[in-house]
Design a protein around this motif. Structure first.
Motif, mmCIF file in Angstrom:
data_model
loop_
_atom_site.group_PDB
_atom_site.id
_atom_site.type_symbol
_atom_site.label_atom_id
_atom_site.label_comp_id
_atom_site.label_asym_id
_atom_site.label_seq_id
_atom_site.Cartn_x
_atom_site.Cartn_y
_atom_site.Cartn_z
ATOM 1 N N HIS A 1 40.167 118.587 139.237
ATOM 2 C CA HIS A 1 40.121 119.738 138.324
ATOM 3 C C HIS A 1 39.268 119.461 137.078
ATOM 4 O O HIS A 1 38.484 120.311 136.643
ATOM 5 N N HIS B 1 35.866 121.179 135.346
ATOM 6 C CA HIS B 1 35.658 121.607 133.955
ATOM 7 C C HIS B 1 34.403 120.966 133.379
ATOM 8 O O HIS B 1 33.595 121.630 132.741
ATOM 9 N N SER C 1 41.623 120.980 127.251
ATOM 10 C CA SER C 1 42.343 122.017 127.996
ATOM 11 C C SER C 1 43.798 122.025 127.556
ATOM 12 O O SER C 1 44.170 121.377 126.581
ATOM 13 N N ASP D 1 40.421 128.022 133.492
ATOM 14 C CA ASP D 1 40.414 127.679 134.915
ATOM 15 C C ASP D 1 39.778 128.775 135.781
ATOM 16 O O ASP D 1 40.012 129.964 135.553
#
Ligand code: KG4
Ligand code: ZN
Length: 353
Positions: free
Chosen positions: A120, A124, A145, A311
């Motif tokens: 993930h 980003h 985040s 996201d």
């Protein structure tokens, strides 16, 4: 000609957004976003004041396939066009990750195509490549985040060195918790920053934790305590202006620390480019202050397009595409899959799980 392109469907379900996107990559050059669709669960979790994992998983199940169909339709294609299914394998909520991984494995098996796990945070940090001007390796990345605050030295795809990170709360968490104390809704970051617009940041002196620590680590949990103390002091008499001033002071404290440490990371690595990614990267004050700090040291500062800060599926398909271009993609062609709710980015450097 189509054979030379790789068409990747990216699926993101690590937290409270269901994201699906179609990215097309040639062997060289920057991959192209063909279409994307997103469903935010904000309304679902709002009344609980935060993400409820079980509800998140169930909603991902409901949304993911209709979103995928929407993406194919919007991109003018069909399932037969897809060469690879990329999915977020971690970090994130275990149940939510399992939905994306299971759907990806099922689709891959049905289509006779491979599935590929994606980190993930790699999504980003590569997301600014979908902006108008692509970053150039090497660069320093500031990942901010809801779950992570990290500074990384990025030499290339899969070559990440952690320079510093939060020892407790993430920057997004600090925004969210302070927002909650101020009686604002979830997610708190955008709400707090819009309230801060009407506030005077100088009225409350809040701490800048680890500002002068000499390393590149962060700490935000003390800030939350300081905000709580002020909220209690104001009590029920707090006016709208008091709350706006406290919101502005909180935002200024978080931004001051992020900007100072990002500048120190540029100085210590000698890099001339800073890439900012993650939900807090949508913050206007942070963006402006980072651009100013970059300009002072002759460094470029790059952000993802505003809609891709939080996201989304595009960053997941993009990360898989950039790995594929470099021969770094881990394919799950066995039909089995696994997720890693906790997964340091450095461990994803060379190969995926
Ligand atoms: O990257 P992201 O969408 O999800 C995670 O992977 O965590 O980041 C979400 C975080 C939340 O904490 C949210 O409050 C924060 O990003 N955020 C903001 C802004 N927009 C989102 N924080 C400050 N200012 C904003 N404009
Ligand atoms: Zn995220």
């Amino acid at each position: 000609m189509r054979e030379s392109f790789m068409n990747i469907l990216g699926i993101e379900t690590s937290c409270d957004e269901t994201g699906v996107a179609w990215v097309q990559a040639a062997p060289g050059g920057v991959p192209r976003l063909v279409a994307q669709a997103l469903h935010s669960q904000v309304d679902l979790h709002e009344s609980y004041g935060g993400v409820v994992p079980e509800l998140a998983s169930r909603d991902h199940i409901r949304r993911v396939l209709p979103l995928a169909q929407q993406v194919l339709r919007n991109g003018g294609g069909s399932w037969g066009d897809i060469d690879l299914i990329a999915y977020t394998a971690g970090p994130g909520l275990a149940g939510a990750l399992l939905v994306g991984a299971g759907v990806a494995a099922g689709l891959a098996a049905g289509l006779g195509r491979p599935a590929a796990p994606v980190h993930h945070l790699e999504g980003h940090l590569l997301s600014p490549f979908l902006g108008d001007e692509s970053p150039t390796f090497p660069f320093v990345a500031l990942l901010v985040s809801g779950g992570h605050t990290q500074l990384l030295d990025v030499e290339g795809v899969g070559r990440y060195r952690l320079l510093g990170e939060s020892v407790d709360d993430a920057a997004g968490e600090a925004f969210d918790k302070a927002a909650k104390l101020l009686g604002l809704g979830y997610p708190g970051g955008p709400a707090l920053s819009s309230l801060a617009q009407a506030g005077d940041a100088a009225r409350y002196a809040l701490p800048r934790p680890l500002l002068h620590s000499g390393d590149l680590d962060f700490s935000f949990s003390g800030l939350k305590t300081a905000v709580l103390t002020q909220v209690r002091r104001l009590g029920a008499q707090a006016t709208a202006q008091d709350r706006a001033d406290l919101a502005a002071a909180t935002q200024a404290a978080i931004v001051d620390v992020l900007v100072a440490k990002a500048a120190a990371a540029l100085a210590s690595t000698g890099r001339r480019e800073l890439v900012v990614a993650g939900g807090v990267g949508a913050n206007r004050l942070l963006r402006d202050r980072l651009v100013q700090a970059g300009a002072r040291r002759g460094a470029q500062v790059r952000f993802p397009p505003a809609a891709l800060c939080t996201d989304n599926g595009a960053m997941i398909a993009l990360a898989a595409a950039m790995r594929w271009q470099r021969g770094l993609l881990a394919n799950d062609s066995t039909g089995s899959f696994s997720v890693r709710p906790r997964w340091p980015l450095e461990e994803a450097s060379a190969a995926l799980p």
